[in-house]
Design an enzyme around this catalytic site. Structure first.
Site, PDB file in Angstrom:
ATOM      1  N   ASN A   9      10.224  -5.490 -27.181  1.00 45.91           N
ATOM      2  CA  ASN A   9      11.092  -6.180 -26.226  1.00 45.91           C
ATOM      3  C   ASN A   9      11.334  -5.204 -25.082  1.00 45.91           C
ATOM      4  O   ASN A   9      12.096  -4.261 -25.226  1.00 45.91           O
ATOM      5  CB  ASN A   9      12.409  -6.568 -26.904  1.00 45.91           C
ATOM      6  CG  ASN A   9      13.385  -7.200 -25.931  1.00 45.91           C
ATOM      7  OD1 ASN A   9      13.043  -7.466 -24.782  1.00 45.91           O
ATOM      8  ND2 ASN A   9      14.605  -7.434 -26.391  1.00 45.91           N
ATOM      9  N   LYS A  11      12.826  -5.719 -22.408  1.00 45.24           N
ATOM     10  CA  LYS A  11      14.099  -5.958 -21.700  1.00 45.24           C
ATOM     11  C   LYS A  11      13.841  -5.923 -20.179  1.00 45.24           C
ATOM     12  O   LYS A  11      12.761  -6.309 -19.748  1.00 45.24           O
ATOM     13  CB  LYS A  11      15.167  -4.959 -22.166  1.00 45.24           C
ATOM     14  CG  LYS A  11      15.300  -4.978 -23.703  1.00 45.24           C
ATOM     15  CD  LYS A  11      16.520  -4.281 -24.225  1.00 45.24           C
ATOM     16  CE  LYS A  11      16.525  -4.357 -25.750  1.00 45.24           C
ATOM     17  NZ  LYS A  11      17.720  -3.775 -26.346  1.00 45.24           N
ATOM     18  N   HIS A  96      19.021 -13.145 -28.217  1.00 45.83           N
ATOM     19  CA  HIS A  96      19.258 -11.699 -28.245  1.00 45.83           C
ATOM     20  C   HIS A  96      20.746 -11.431 -27.986  1.00 45.83           C
ATOM     21  O   HIS A  96      21.370 -12.122 -27.178  1.00 45.83           O
ATOM     22  CB  HIS A  96      18.393 -10.995 -27.202  1.00 45.83           C
ATOM     23  CG  HIS A  96      18.345  -9.523 -27.412  1.00 45.83           C
ATOM     24  ND1 HIS A  96      19.379  -8.705 -27.050  1.00 45.83           N
ATOM     25  CD2 HIS A  96      17.420  -8.728 -28.003  1.00 45.83           C
ATOM     26  CE1 HIS A  96      19.091  -7.453 -27.397  1.00 45.83           C
ATOM     27  NE2 HIS A  96      17.897  -7.447 -27.974  1.00 45.83           N
ATOM     28  N   GLU A  98      22.185  -9.297 -26.272  1.00 46.77           N
ATOM     29  CA  GLU A  98      22.512  -9.040 -24.855  1.00 46.77           C
ATOM     30  C   GLU A  98      22.683 -10.354 -24.100  1.00 46.77           C
ATOM     31  O   GLU A  98      23.526 -10.464 -23.214  1.00 46.77           O
ATOM     32  CB  GLU A  98      21.418  -8.155 -24.228  1.00 46.77           C
ATOM     33  CG  GLU A  98      21.508  -6.724 -24.770  1.00 46.77           C
ATOM     34  CD  GLU A  98      20.194  -5.969 -24.857  1.00 46.77           C
ATOM     35  OE1 GLU A  98      19.203  -6.383 -24.229  1.00 46.77           O
ATOM     36  OE2 GLU A  98      20.158  -4.954 -25.577  1.00 46.77           O
ATOM     37  N   GLU A 168      19.179  -7.955 -35.833  1.00 49.96           N
ATOM     38  CA  GLU A 168      19.474  -6.826 -34.959  1.00 49.96           C
ATOM     39  C   GLU A 168      20.976  -6.556 -34.979  1.00 49.96           C
ATOM     40  O   GLU A 168      21.731  -7.194 -34.226  1.00 49.96           O
ATOM     41  CB  GLU A 168      19.033  -7.131 -33.523  1.00 49.96           C
ATOM     42  CG  GLU A 168      17.554  -7.424 -33.384  1.00 49.96           C
ATOM     43  CD  GLU A 168      17.042  -7.097 -31.980  1.00 49.96           C
ATOM     44  OE1 GLU A 168      16.096  -6.303 -31.902  1.00 49.96           O
ATOM     45  OE2 GLU A 168      17.599  -7.601 -30.993  1.00 49.96           O
ATOM     46  N   GLY A 174      19.997   0.306 -29.119  1.00 46.28           N
ATOM     47  CA  GLY A 174      20.054   1.267 -28.024  1.00 46.28           C
ATOM     48  C   GLY A 174      21.027   2.412 -28.268  1.00 46.28           C
ATOM     49  O   GLY A 174      21.353   3.162 -27.349  1.00 46.28           O
ATOM     50  N   SER A 214      17.254   0.539 -32.642  1.00 45.91           N
ATOM     51  CA  SER A 214      16.892   1.956 -32.707  1.00 45.91           C
ATOM     52  C   SER A 214      15.758   2.256 -33.694  1.00 45.91           C
ATOM     53  O   SER A 214      15.729   3.339 -34.289  1.00 45.91           O
ATOM     54  CB  SER A 214      18.120   2.823 -33.008  1.00 45.91           C
ATOM     55  OG  SER A 214      19.087   2.680 -31.981  1.00 45.91           O
TER      56      SER A 214
HETATM   57  P1  13P Z   1      16.333  -0.578 -29.250  1.00 49.14           P
HETATM   58  O1  13P Z   1      15.076  -0.463 -30.074  1.00 49.14           O
HETATM   59  O2  13P Z   1      16.203   0.046 -27.891  1.00 49.14           O
HETATM   60  O3  13P Z   1      17.550  -0.161 -30.000  1.00 49.14           O
HETATM   61  O4  13P Z   1      16.519  -2.153 -28.940  1.00 49.14           O
HETATM   62  C1  13P Z   1      16.413  -3.053 -29.980  1.00 49.14           C
HETATM   63  C2  13P Z   1      16.405  -4.418 -29.418  1.00 49.14           C
HETATM   64  O5  13P Z   1      17.406  -4.882 -28.892  1.00 49.14           O
HETATM   65  C3  13P Z   1      15.157  -5.176 -29.469  1.00 49.14           C
HETATM   66  O6  13P Z   1      15.351  -6.502 -29.117  1.00 49.14           O
END
Ligand code: 13P
Length: 251
Positions: A9, A11, A96, A98, A168, A174, A214
């Site tokens: 992803n 982002k 997601h 976010e 997640e 992150g 992560s």
């Molecule tokens: P990270 O791997 O950067 O923690 O992000 C995970 C994520 O949100 C994947 O959709």
């Protein structure tokens, strides 16, 4: 049996030029490799068609990170599931954390998005997961169950079987704070049990459940070795071709 998948992803990262370069680099690294999992890259909308044009479609699936909750029409700035499909993408990341947190995506909106994705032959990678406070208050199972029930359990068994789930935990995204393999396995087994209660053991056994938060080349092998962890949804580490390849090689 269910598929293992490693999905990136990206982002909101990479210009078009940088994204094409990264996709080419990943494609190059996977050439001639015997893959033990499916590989998906989830790019910003504007990269989709270009990235689809530079990767080997037999090895790498393309995913959007969102789609509209409307079919078409006067919705300035939105991108429909049909448009995503027309780029060559075959997946769409939906729900997601976010998008839930920053763009007000509710369970009801996500239900509509999932239905539109399926109608347009896109496989949703549907994200679920609790925030830190919910984990600390010991309500994480209920939270994750209601995210699944509210957005997905209206689907027919046939449609549900096209869904990929991604657990997640929001506190792990992150932050460098990965769920322990035991925490991931415990939740993935709970998710599979929840699916079995609604759709039966066969569909539950065939559902791919990814872990995200992560994940990196150093912890992927241990996470993926759990019986109910079928791969990963990778954020930061998917932006470096070598790290992404190392995670793919963890299978
Ligand atoms: P990270 O791997 O950067 O923690 O992000 C995970 C994520 O949100 C994947 O959709």
């Amino acid at each position: 049996m269910r598929k293992n998948i490693v999905a990136g992803n990206w982002k909101m990262n990479k210009t078009l030029e940088e994204g094409i370069a990264l996709a080419k680099e990943i494609n190059e690294l996977l050439k001639g490799a015997e893959l033990k999992c499916d590989v998906v890259i989830g790019t910003p909308f504007i990269h989709l068609a270009s990235v689809a044009g530079v990767v080997d479609a037999k090895k790498i699936g393309i995913s959007a990170q969102n789609c509209a909750d409307k079919e078409s029409g006067a919705y300035t700035g939105e991108v429909s599931a049909a448009m995503v499909k027309s780029t060559g993408a075959s997946y769409v990341i939906l729900g997601h954390s976010e998008r839930r947190a920053y763009y007000g995506e509710t369970a009801e909106i996500l239900k509509t998005k999932v239905e539109l994705a399926l109608k347009n032959e896109l496989r949703p990678i549907f994200c679920i997961g609790e925030v830190l406070e919910e984990r600390e208050n010991n309500i994480f199972f209920e939270v994750v169950k209601s995210q699944i029930v509210e957005s997905l359990f209206g689907l027919s068994a046939d449609d549900f079987s096209k869904i990929v789930l991604a657990y997640e935990p929001v506190w792990a995204i992150g932050t460098g704070k990965t769920a322990t393999p035991a925490q991931a396995q415990e939740m993935h087994a709970f998710i599979r049990k929840t699916i079995a209660e609604k759709y039966g053991n066969e569909i539950a056994d065939n559902t791919t459940i990814l872990y995200g938060g992560s994940a990196n080349p150093g912890n992927a092998k241990e996470l993926f070795s759990n019986p109910d962890v079928d791969g990963g949804l990778i954020g930061g580490a998917s932006l470096k071709a070598a790290d992404f390849k190392a995670i793919i090689d963890s299978f």
